[in-house]
Motif scaffolding. Structure first.
Motif, PDB file in Angstrom:
ATOM      1  N   GLY A 458       0.605  -1.336   0.012  1.00 52.43           N
ATOM      2  CA  GLY A 458       0.075  -0.025   0.070  1.00 52.43           C
ATOM      3  C   GLY A 458       0.705   1.190   0.131  1.00 52.43           C
ATOM      4  O   GLY A 458       0.257   2.460  -0.206  1.00 52.43           O
ATOM      5  N   GLN A 459       2.035   1.255   0.350  1.00 57.64           N
ATOM      6  CA  GLN A 459       2.975   2.408   0.003  1.00 57.64           C
ATOM      7  C   GLN A 459       3.312   2.781  -1.249  1.00 57.64           C
ATOM      8  O   GLN A 459       3.143   2.056  -2.271  1.00 57.64           O
ATOM      9  N   THR A 460       3.688   4.070  -1.357  1.00 55.13           N
ATOM     10  CA  THR A 460       4.330   4.661  -2.560  1.00 55.13           C
ATOM     11  C   THR A 460       5.620   4.828  -2.253  1.00 55.13           C
ATOM     12  O   THR A 460       6.014   5.677  -1.497  1.00 55.13           O
ATOM     13  N   ILE A 591       3.163   0.257 -11.205  1.00 49.60           N
ATOM     14  CA  ILE A 591       4.394   0.754 -11.484  1.00 49.60           C
ATOM     15  C   ILE A 591       4.505   2.077 -12.694  1.00 49.60           C
ATOM     16  O   ILE A 591       4.093   1.668 -13.673  1.00 49.60           O
ATOM     17  N   LEU A 592       5.219   3.128 -12.362  1.00 49.40           N
ATOM     18  CA  LEU A 592       5.092   4.216 -13.359  1.00 49.40           C
ATOM     19  C   LEU A 592       6.568   4.282 -13.461  1.00 49.40           C
ATOM     20  O   LEU A 592       7.198   5.145 -12.644  1.00 49.40           O
ATOM     21  N   ASP A 593       7.035   4.168 -14.794  1.00 50.31           N
ATOM     22  CA  ASP A 593       8.418   4.347 -15.263  1.00 50.31           C
ATOM     23  C   ASP A 593       8.389   5.723 -15.786  1.00 50.31           C
ATOM     24  O   ASP A 593       8.101   5.679 -16.975  1.00 50.31           O
ATOM     25  N   GLU A 594       8.953   6.613 -15.060  1.00 49.32           N
ATOM     26  CA  GLU A 594       8.997   8.115 -15.783  1.00 49.32           C
ATOM     27  C   GLU A 594       7.659   8.529 -16.484  1.00 49.32           C
ATOM     28  O   GLU A 594       7.718   8.980 -17.703  1.00 49.32           O
ATOM     29  N   GLY A 617      -4.994   0.796  -1.014  1.00 47.23           N
ATOM     30  CA  GLY A 617      -5.024  -0.579  -1.380  1.00 47.23           C
ATOM     31  C   GLY A 617      -3.936  -1.170  -2.216  1.00 47.23           C
ATOM     32  O   GLY A 617      -4.202  -2.573  -2.609  1.00 47.23           O
ATOM     33  N   ARG A 618      -3.059  -0.321  -2.885  1.00 47.00           N
ATOM     34  CA  ARG A 618      -2.140  -1.018  -3.889  1.00 47.00           C
ATOM     35  C   ARG A 618      -0.847  -0.308  -3.714  1.00 47.00           C
ATOM     36  O   ARG A 618      -0.689   0.605  -3.245  1.00 47.00           O
ATOM     37  N   THR A 619       0.277  -1.155  -3.905  1.00 46.02           N
ATOM     38  CA  THR A 619       1.808  -0.600  -3.711  1.00 46.02           C
ATOM     39  C   THR A 619       1.955   0.096  -5.169  1.00 46.02           C
ATOM     40  O   THR A 619       1.754  -0.296  -6.081  1.00 46.02           O
ATOM     41  N   THR A 620       2.691   1.283  -4.929  1.00 44.70           N
ATOM     42  CA  THR A 620       2.992   2.059  -6.150  1.00 44.70           C
ATOM     43  C   THR A 620       4.346   2.560  -6.242  1.00 44.70           C
ATOM     44  O   THR A 620       4.908   2.937  -5.118  1.00 44.70           O
ATOM     45  N   LEU A 621       4.948   1.947  -7.283  1.00 47.98           N
ATOM     46  CA  LEU A 621       6.457   2.472  -7.411  1.00 47.98           C
ATOM     47  C   LEU A 621       6.590   3.308  -8.489  1.00 47.98           C
ATOM     48  O   LEU A 621       5.924   3.042  -9.840  1.00 47.98           O
ATOM     49  N   VAL A 622       7.212   4.362  -8.160  1.00 43.29           N
ATOM     50  CA  VAL A 622       7.327   5.633  -9.399  1.00 43.29           C
ATOM     51  C   VAL A 622       8.936   5.604  -9.441  1.00 43.29           C
ATOM     52  O   VAL A 622       9.832   5.867  -8.716  1.00 43.29           O
ATOM     53  N   GLN A 631       7.065  14.110  -4.182  1.00 41.99           N
ATOM     54  CA  GLN A 631       7.125  14.709  -2.877  1.00 41.99           C
ATOM     55  C   GLN A 631       6.395  14.072  -1.884  1.00 41.99           C
ATOM     56  O   GLN A 631       6.622  14.282  -0.588  1.00 41.99           O
ATOM     57  N   GLN A 632       5.236  13.474  -2.183  1.00 38.12           N
ATOM     58  CA  GLN A 632       4.346  12.939  -1.428  1.00 38.12           C
ATOM     59  C   GLN A 632       4.327  11.616  -1.243  1.00 38.12           C
ATOM     60  O   GLN A 632       3.719  10.780  -0.435  1.00 38.12           O
ATOM     61  N   ALA A 633       5.755  10.792  -1.710  1.00 42.95           N
ATOM     62  CA  ALA A 633       5.987   9.452  -1.651  1.00 42.95           C
ATOM     63  C   ALA A 633       6.232   8.955  -0.404  1.00 42.95           C
ATOM     64  O   ALA A 633       6.623   9.617   0.551  1.00 42.95           O
ATOM     65  N   ASP A 634       5.751   8.059   0.074  1.00 37.82           N
ATOM     66  CA  ASP A 634       6.071   7.346   1.426  1.00 37.82           C
ATOM     67  C   ASP A 634       7.502   6.904   1.694  1.00 37.82           C
ATOM     68  O   ASP A 634       8.203   7.236   2.604  1.00 37.82           O
ATOM     69  N   GLN A 635       8.403   6.709   0.561  1.00 41.68           N
ATOM     70  CA  GLN A 635       9.550   6.466   0.711  1.00 41.68           C
ATOM     71  C   GLN A 635      10.374   6.650  -0.789  1.00 41.68           C
ATOM     72  O   GLN A 635       9.534   6.673  -1.681  1.00 41.68           O
TER      73      GLN A 635
END
Length: 676
Positions: A458-460, A591-594, A617-622, A631-635
């Protein structure tokens, strides 16, 4: 394990359709057998019914279909006498020059014949015979031919009927074999395309797209010609030649043995052609693939070629390949022209020289004389023999093209593919963990070095870093496009290598910087023709990302057609469709690749709004270059040459004043400069 030969693999593909092929071959054998009865029927017609009147004749008392009335008496040919016929005085009919003569006694049918007035002299091997001969007029001769007319008509009718039946069998053979051949190629293309989708990403990196397309289209088409035309010709020629040789042996064994010399000559020629033609065709087919690759690259890069005025250089590169293809194609043409037609002509001439020598000298003796019907049958069969030989030799070039093409197709099929395992798994929560992962595209050149991190479900999480730092490689590993050489990657605590690639990807969605749009409609690009994605779900996903604002202005709206690569759409519009595509599948990991790199600020705000709702409810990788979007990403993970140098939230990394801080300041400075 030893690889099987190309010929064996082609045979195994044909074996899948052995039933229909067997039926076709049976039809072929029957057609050949029926067609080859022609010379035998002609031989019988000539010897028994046209020239058969030159024979011993006997007076008989009873009249029937075979009796002839001459000078008030009934005569019947010796070979037509029945047991109940009462034989009396014999007579003989002989041909001298162009006329027929009646001799009222039994005289030899063999030997040299001379006529002096009405005295006929026969120089037979045993003795010399003289007898009085009476020349037959045309009306009298016709009477002796009359009993044969019925048989002649019957034989001609039988021959025409056999030819008609043979034509039906030949049609069936051609139709069945060609149908089977097309089914073989359909299966081969399906297998090849399905196998291409199982190949690892590394294969497509190493192989230009044009070369792969050439193998799926051009090479399989050449193989289709092998099954449809070449093998059909070879099989037909084989059965024709076999049937003709059987007929020749039935007629005369010595001449048939002479004609058998053609077989080793043809075999030697095939071996020679296979060596030279195979070598030339390998270069030709490889060059065709390079030409396809060059054309594909030129078309894809045409805007760049024209913008930098590289048309001449591109044309010169293409001309080099084209000249190479022309040179080796010319060698193939020369090889065929010098041998194929000439070879058959030379063999034909030698065969007829042997035929003339055999019948002109070896069989001149009275005991060796053969009938006109046998001579006709031999000439007919010899002429027929060289037609399949001509067809056989003329198909050798196409055979070598197909053999080389088949080798290239089977080369792809032998590439080790990935295991396909589509058994459904429960939706994973999306916890991602990299544990001391090291990865190299090329041996020992590592792009990720002992990388460890964890993203909770669930993290971004965002990955930033300079070009070449390894951001995209992380996504490639997570999607199992590649597997790491060292370390472990897990989803919800389960190693992704314990799952199939399809199971890993079943709950993942990805949006790339340069999205690929397929030809079709806007909706088909979102649903990917997946039955589980309804029209309503696709439209909701498009609306969620704000794509409805431009779609509803298009003719056809959501069913508006799009061209290949979506050239009719702007970059931002293509990106929105790709984003909706990922969301429609409701992934556990997004997954958002640029993905926002090429989108204008207004569109980016739309996506950011949609993300706030959809990230729940989903994990997002940017992966992002524009730090303002994360800037609002968890990590945030900061990478440098494949290693993790910083980790934390935006505020924490700014406070540290490290590499992330420097990157952020540079981007802010660039933004201020642009604003001024």
């Amino acid at each position: 394990m030893k690889k099987s030969s190309t010929e064996k693999k082609l045979f195994l593909y044909a074996w899948n359709f052995r039933k229909s092929i067997t039926v076709g071959l049976i039809c072929l054998v029957l057609a050949v057998a029926l067609e080859l009865t022609g010379p035998f029927i002609a031989k019988r017609l000539i010897d028994q019914h046209i020239l058969g009147i030159e024979n011993q004749w006997y007076q008989v008392e009873k009249s029937d279909h075979y009796t002839v009335r001459y000078n008030g008496e009934l005569y019947k040919r010796a070979d037509r006498l029945a047991p109940e016929d009462q034989e009396s005085r014999p007579a003989t009919i002989l041909q001298v020059n162009h006329s027929y003569y009646f001799v009222d006694q039994e005289i030899p049918l063999t030997g040299k014949r001379t006529l002096n007035g009405s005295t006929l002299t026969i120089n037979a091997p045993e003795k010399k015979v003289e007898a009085q001969a009476e020349r037959l007029s045309m009306s009298q001769l016709y009477q002796f031919f009359q009993p044969e007319q019925r048989s002649i008509y019957w034989l001609l009718g039988i021959y025409v009927g056999l030819l008609f039946i043979a034509a039906l069998f030949k049609f069936s053979h051609t139709f069945i074999l060609q149908k089977s051949s097309n089914r073989i190629i359909r299966k081969m293309r399906d297998d090849l395309f399905a196998h291409l989708q199982r190949l690892p990403m590394k294969y497509f990196v190493d192989q230009p797209a044009g070369k792969i397309v050439s193998r799926v289209t051009n090479d399989t088409e050449s193989i289709r010609e092998l099954y449809v035309r070449v093998l059909a010709t070879f099989v037909t020629s084989f059965f024709y030649m076999t049937g003709i040789y059987v007929a020749l042996f039935l007629l005369d064994k010595r001449l048939a043995l002479m004609c058998l010399l053609l077989v080793p000559i043809l075999y030697a020629w095939m071996k020679l052609y296979k060596h030279l033609g195979g070598k030339y065709n390998t270069v030709v087919r490889s060059t065709v693939s390079e030409i396809n690759g060059s054309i594909n690259e030129a078309i894809q890069g045409m805007p760049i070629i024209q913008a930098f005025r590289q048309e001449k250089q591109t044309s010169d590169e293409f001309e080099q390949l084209n000249n190479k293809h022309f040179t080796y194609q010319r060698k193939l043409v020369r090889l065929s022209a010098l041998t194929s037609f000439n070879l058959v002509n030379v063999l034909r001439n030698f065969a007829f020289v042997g035929f003339i020598w055999y019948f002109g000298s070896a069989s001149l003796g009275a005991e060796g004389i053969v009938t006109v019907g046998v001579l006709y049958a031999f000439v007919d069969y010899l002429n027929r023999l060289f037609q399949p030989i001509t067809d056989f030799v003329n198909q050798l070039p196409q055979l070598e093209v197909a053999r080389v093409s088949a080798g290239r197709v089977f080369e792809v099929l032998e590439e080790e593919g990935e295991r396909i395992h589509t058994t459904p798994i429960d939706r994973y929560r999306g916890e991602i963990k990299f544990d001391h992962v090291s990865f190299a595209y090329e041996k020992d050149v590592y792009v990720l070095k002992d990388l460890s991190f964890k993203v909770a479900a669930g993290q971004t999480a965002a990955f930033v870093g300079h070009t070449g730092s390894g951001k995209s490689s992380i996504m490639n590993l997570l999607f199992r496009f590649y597997d790491p050489q060292k370390g472990k990657i897990s989803l919800d605590g389960t190693s992704i290598q314990d799952l199939s690639r399809q199971q890993v990807r079943s709950y993942m969605g990805i949006v790339l910087q340069d999205p690929f749009i397929f030809s079709g409609t806007i909706l088909s690009n979102v649903t990917m023709n997946d039955e589980d994605i309804s029209r309503e779900m696709a439209i909701d996903a498009l609306k969620a990302v704000g794509a409805d604002r431009f779609i509803e202005k298009l003719p056809g709206n959501y069913d508006a057609p799009v061209k290949e690569k979506g050239d009719s759409l702007s970059m931002g519009e293509r990106q929105l469709i790709a984003f909706a595509r990922a969301l429609a599948f409701d992934p556990a990991v997004l997954i958002l690749d640029e993905a926002t790199a090429n989108i204008d600020t207004e569109t980016e705000h739309l996506i950011q709004k949609a993300l706030e709702v959809l990230k729940k409810g989903r994990t997002t990788l940017v992966i992002a270059h524009r730090l303002s979007t994360i800037q609002q990403a968890d990590q945030i993970f900061v990478l440098n040459h494949g290693t993790m140098v910083e980790q934390g939230t935006h505020q924490e990394l700014i406070a540290e004043g490290g590499q992330y801080y420097q990157m952020y300041r540079m981007q802010q400075g660039a933004l201020k400069a642009n604003a001024m």
